[in-house]
Design an enzyme around this catalytic site. Structure first.
Site, mmCIF file in Angstrom:
data_model
loop_
_atom_site.group_PDB
_atom_site.id
_atom_site.type_symbol
_atom_site.label_atom_id
_atom_site.label_comp_id
_atom_site.label_asym_id
_atom_site.label_seq_id
_atom_site.Cartn_x
_atom_site.Cartn_y
_atom_site.Cartn_z
ATOM 1 N N CYS A 28 -31.728 -13.134 3.710
ATOM 2 C CA CYS A 28 -30.336 -13.313 3.586
ATOM 3 C C CYS A 28 -29.642 -14.352 4.324
ATOM 4 C CB CYS A 28 -29.577 -12.204 3.899
ATOM 5 S SG CYS A 28 -29.983 -11.361 5.614
ATOM 6 N N HIS A 86 -27.435 -8.331 8.696
ATOM 7 C CA HIS A 86 -27.371 -8.875 7.385
ATOM 8 C C HIS A 86 -26.200 -10.144 7.519
ATOM 9 C CE1 HIS A 86 -27.717 -9.204 3.187
ATOM 10 N NE2 HIS A 86 -26.352 -9.110 3.018
#
Length: 894
Positions: A50, A305
């Protein structure tokens, strides 16, 4: 940490990475999903990438970087097709980056894959699964690109766009000598801890001075002594694109652990860097920067994330509020009775919007966007049908609206302007606290950002997911576990050419355009095939002319394959379309055509409801893939009337009967046959069909090899019930017991008292030699039946005097007809080791008990001439006692 990201040597030879020429990977069964309403593509997460996805999207939405990369042609970079050739010089990383950018811009898929790009980095699957720091990746990726582009016209691409210079100066207080040192930077790293926001952090770094005095003096090279001095830093050269890395992660020396700084840290949408620069005499436009990307980290210092908020500078995406929010806003407007007339009259709405603008005029498309934001409904949706296009409507009211000379901007004429509106606190929305002429929020309170408008379309790109957001949503990333981690600014004076607006093909090389066109054609083909496969259903058409009605069900006259015609049709078509297709297939059909749902059952094919309603879709009437459809006249088949529907389903029932000796094969002591009955058949009719001479019917839904307790007797009151109501279904077994077999039924409980697989026959022959001739009878028995019970059943079957029971026994008969040793009467069939179907003789004489022995003997030496004689002795008898009994039996003395 990043594999072989740097290790792209100048031979540019790679055997592992190739583009169109590489061996194709197996396709998924489903083609990738197309782009959603935003018309922007996400990037698939390979397991922990990510951080890479967020950075790549930022570079993609930096048009100047993207176009500079696209300007490098095959003559400089080589081609991916040549990557396997030993003599070819192929620069893999920029080529794969070009290809990925082209896919993100043009390929109609929801998310692109970075597999080829990460393979060009030298990453393995383990590396992809590890999450890294995006700030470090930014520096490493730029360095790898610079290395890859050495010797090309793009060798200075990174420096041209991102390179800046900081100068550190120390000024001697006595001789005024200035000692300075320059530092190059591609990104600025700024503190977060103890700072209210970005502007304060920059002020501390590039405006505040550090003084050398008292015990902390500076040795001046010109004075050659320790002197008082001041130290400061300034930005000497500003890059077109300013990257700011926020020091969110710190180390707690007391706890000896890392932690994430989650306090409020504000940053502006626009920032003036003049106060932080060495040269301050240039025009303001040289110092103004606009935010266009915010990489966000959600989680703690040991994992989390990344996703990114990006401003769509070229307006490539379709920016609009979420449909649910649109609906709520529209409902609110419609409920507001005070503004009902204003909603119907766009003139007041447009005047209100333009009156709130500080600038005299705004672009026409920006006016339309503000109308959407204010009223929750677009001009085209609410007003176009009645009032025409927005621009035309404005031109039709020249007394109110005034256009710019090029007619791209519009404003209100002076007499129609309304007083400027302020916010709820009565303060100008543009005002901010100031410190030494620099604006930032000195208190830890979120600053107010401007509303989204045309040219300020923001999107949240979260791996594969892309969704539009409002500019004010950026405020949510000032603080907390989910907060801004990297900021990307672009110079305000960087203007985009008009032809780039809304044009994702702009500046993309011809060979990549062709590749993406071919890929989109292939995707369309795959989706069409998938759509056909997903919506196409295969129907099995059974033609009545190929069937006969027999034994309660339909059976093909020929083979099943020859009696069925397969038809593939789109489930979205109507029943009328299906009927027409069948007519076309059966050109010789005459008369009415009825289509009925059919279902193959164990008994054969059975018909259910008639398909009706030609205007209904096949999906709407519940016609599923693989369905069986019977084509007939709706009345009869081969002259036989056919009963249809679930109430007349044929049921196949296994009928068991106790077997005669050796019937049914080895180890099977009952006969089994299959019979078909309609599920509406009454049990009384079933009994008359299966046991016309009377008897008992038992059922066992679990089959004949289960325990006795699973068998249940159908009582007389059950005879009015139907096959269906008593639970008899395909494969159920019923046991038919004739009158002489009913001893195995416990009448009080209605249950079978023995295992069906144990029930069989023993044959008994009469050796008592009465006035009747010798004859055989069959006696039903199980392995647990006691021999005395068998003897009594035989005496009754022979119709002998029951007193004979006290002076008779059962003796097995061998294959050559010899009577064997009598069986003790307290033995069971199993204990006597008798096989089912064995022949026994009913003889005079008492049978030995379990403690006695039965002995044969003959008198004389000739076995053939002497008769065989028998005695019964106790097991404990001596040999002498046995000899005495033998002498006595034979009438000899000794």
């Amino acid at each position: 940490m990043f594999g072989d990201l740097f290790e792209e040597d100048f031979s540019f030879i790679s055997n592992n990475h190739c583009g169109k020429g590489k061996k194709s990977k197996p396709r998924d069964s489903e083609p990738p999903a197309p782009r959603d309403f935003t018309n922007l593509s996400g990037i698939k997460n390979q397991g922990g990438t990510c951080y890479l996805n967020s950075l790549l999207q930022t570079l993609l939405f930096t048009p100047e970087f993207r176009e500079a990369l696209f300007s490098l042609g095959p003559e400089e970079l080589g081609t991916l097709d040549d990557s396997s050739k030993p003599e070819a010089k192929v620069r893999i990383i920029p080529l794969q980056l070009q290809r990925l950018f082209a896919q993100l811009l043009l390929l109609d898929q929801q998310a692109a894959s970075t597999t080829d790009l990460t393979e060009s980095f030298g990453w393995n699957s383990h590396e992809e699964m590890r999450q890294h720091d995006v700030q470090e990746l930014n520096r490493i990726l730029f360095s790898a690109l610079e290395t890859s582009l050495v010797g090309t016209s793009g060798h200075d691409l990174i420096n041209r766009l991102y390179h800046g210079i900081v100068v550190n100066q120390i000024v001697c207080k006595e001789c005024k000598n200035i000692s300075e040192r320059q530092e190059d930077f591609l990104d600025l790293t700024v503190a977060v801890k103890g700072v209210a926001g970005l502007e304060e952090a920059l002020w501390n770094m590039y405006v505040e001075e550090e003084y050398f005095e008292n015990d902390n003096l500076y040795r001046c090279g010109a004075c050659d002594k320790l002197v008082e001095a001041s130290k400061s830093a300034k930005l000497r050269k500003l890059p077109p694109f300013l990257t700011v890395s926020l020091l969110r992660f710190n180390f707690d020396f007391e706890k000896c652990e890392r932690y994430k700084e989650t306090s409020c840290y504000t940053f502006p949408i626009q920032i003036n860097l003049r106060p932080f620069c060495e040269q301050t005499e240039m025009d303001d436009s040289e110092y103004m920067y606009e935010l266009f990307s915010v990489i966000i980290h959600k989680g703690g210092c040991y994992g989390g994330h990344y996703h990114v908020y990006i401003r769509d500078v070229d307006e490539l995406g379709n920016w609009q509020l979420q449909e649910e929010e649109d609906r709520l806003i529209e409902d609110k407007v419609l409920r507001d009775t005070e503004n009902a007339k204003e909603v119907e009259n766009p003139l007041a709405v447009l005047k209100g919007i333009l009156s709130e603008e500080e600038s005299n005029q705004i672009p026409v498309d920006q006016l339309g966007q503000k109308l959407l934001e204010k009223k929750g409904v677009s001009w085209n949706k609410k007003y176009r049908k009645q009032y025409g296009a927005l621009r035309k409507y404005l031109q039709n009211h020249p007394q109110i609206f005034q256009f710019s000379p090029d007619e791209n901007k519009v404003g209100l004429k002076e007499k129609h302007k309304l007083p400027f509106k302020s916010d709820s606190e009565g303060q100008d929305l543009q005002s901010h606290p100031q410190k030494n002429g620099i604006q930032w929020n000195s208190e830890k309170k979120p600053i107010r950002l401007r509303d989204s408008s045309a040219g300020c379309h923001w999107f949240d790109l979260n791996d594969s997911k892309v969704q539009p957001i409002k500019e004010k949503d950026i405020e949510k990333q000032f603080q907390g576990k989910e907060s801004a981690y990297m900021l990307f600014y672009r110079k305000s004076q960087l203007k985009r050419p008009p032809e780039a607006r809304g044009n994702p093909r702009y500046q993309i090389p011809e060979h990549l355009l062709n590749e993406m066109n071919a890929a989109n054609t292939e995707l369309q083909k795959m989706r069409a095939e998938c759509d056909s496969a997903n919506h196409g259903i295969d129907l099995h058409l059974h033609l009545s002319s190929c069937y006969k009605f027999h034994n309660g069900a339909l059976h093909p006259l020929l083979t099943w394959k020859e009696s069925v015609v397969d038809l593939t049709i789109d489930r979205r078509k109507s029943l009328g379309d299906l009927r027409q297709s069948v007519f076309q297939m059966l050109e010789s059909w005459e008369g009415d055509m009825i289509l009925s749902i059919a279902k193959p059952l164990p008994a054969g094919l059975h018909l259910y409801q008639i398909l009706d309603g030609d205007e209904l879709t096949l999906d709407g009437i519940g016609l599923a893939d693989g369905a069986d459809v019977f084509v007939w006249n709706g009345k009869e088949i081969g002259g036989t009337k056919v009963m249809t529907g679930p109430d007349h389903e044929p049921v196949v029932i296994n009928v068991l009967r106790l077997a005669e000796y050796n019937e049914g094969g080895k180890g099977q002591h009952f006969t089994e046959s299959q019979h078909v009955f309609s599920c509406s058949t009454k049990l009384g009719d079933l009994r008359r069909a299966l046991a016309p001479s009377g008897g008992i019917i038992l059922k066992n839904g679990s089959g004949p090899d289960k325990e006795t307790k699973n068998w249940e007797v159908f009582l007389e009151e059950d005879m009015k019930e139907t096959v269906k109501s008593v639970g008899l279904t395909d494969g159920c077994s019923v046991l038919i017991l004739d009158s002489h077999d009913q001893s195995f039924v416990n009448v009080s409980s209605g249950n079978l008292t023995a295992f069906t697989y144990d029930i069989s026959w023993l044959q008994v022959k009469n050796f008592c030699r009465t006035e009747d001739e010798e004859k055989h009878v069959k006696i039903t028995a199980t392995i647990e039946t006691v021999m005395s019970d068998i003897k009594m059943k035989a005496i009754r079957e022979f119709q002998l005097e029951e007193e004979l029971a006290n002076d008779s026994c059962l003796r097995p008969v061998s294959g050559n007809g010899k009577l064997l040793s009598p069986v003790p009467e307290d033995y069971t069939v199993k204990e006597a080791e008798l096989k089912m179907g064995s022949l026994l003789g009913l003889c005079r004489g008492k049978a030995p008990t379990s403690t006695q022995l039965f002995l044969y003997f003959i008198v004389g030496s000739d076995q053939n001439a002497s008769p065989e004689m028998e005695i019964v002795v106790e097991e404990t008898a001596s040999v002498k006692e046995c000899l005495n009994l033998m002498l006595e039996k034979s009438g000899l003395s000794g």
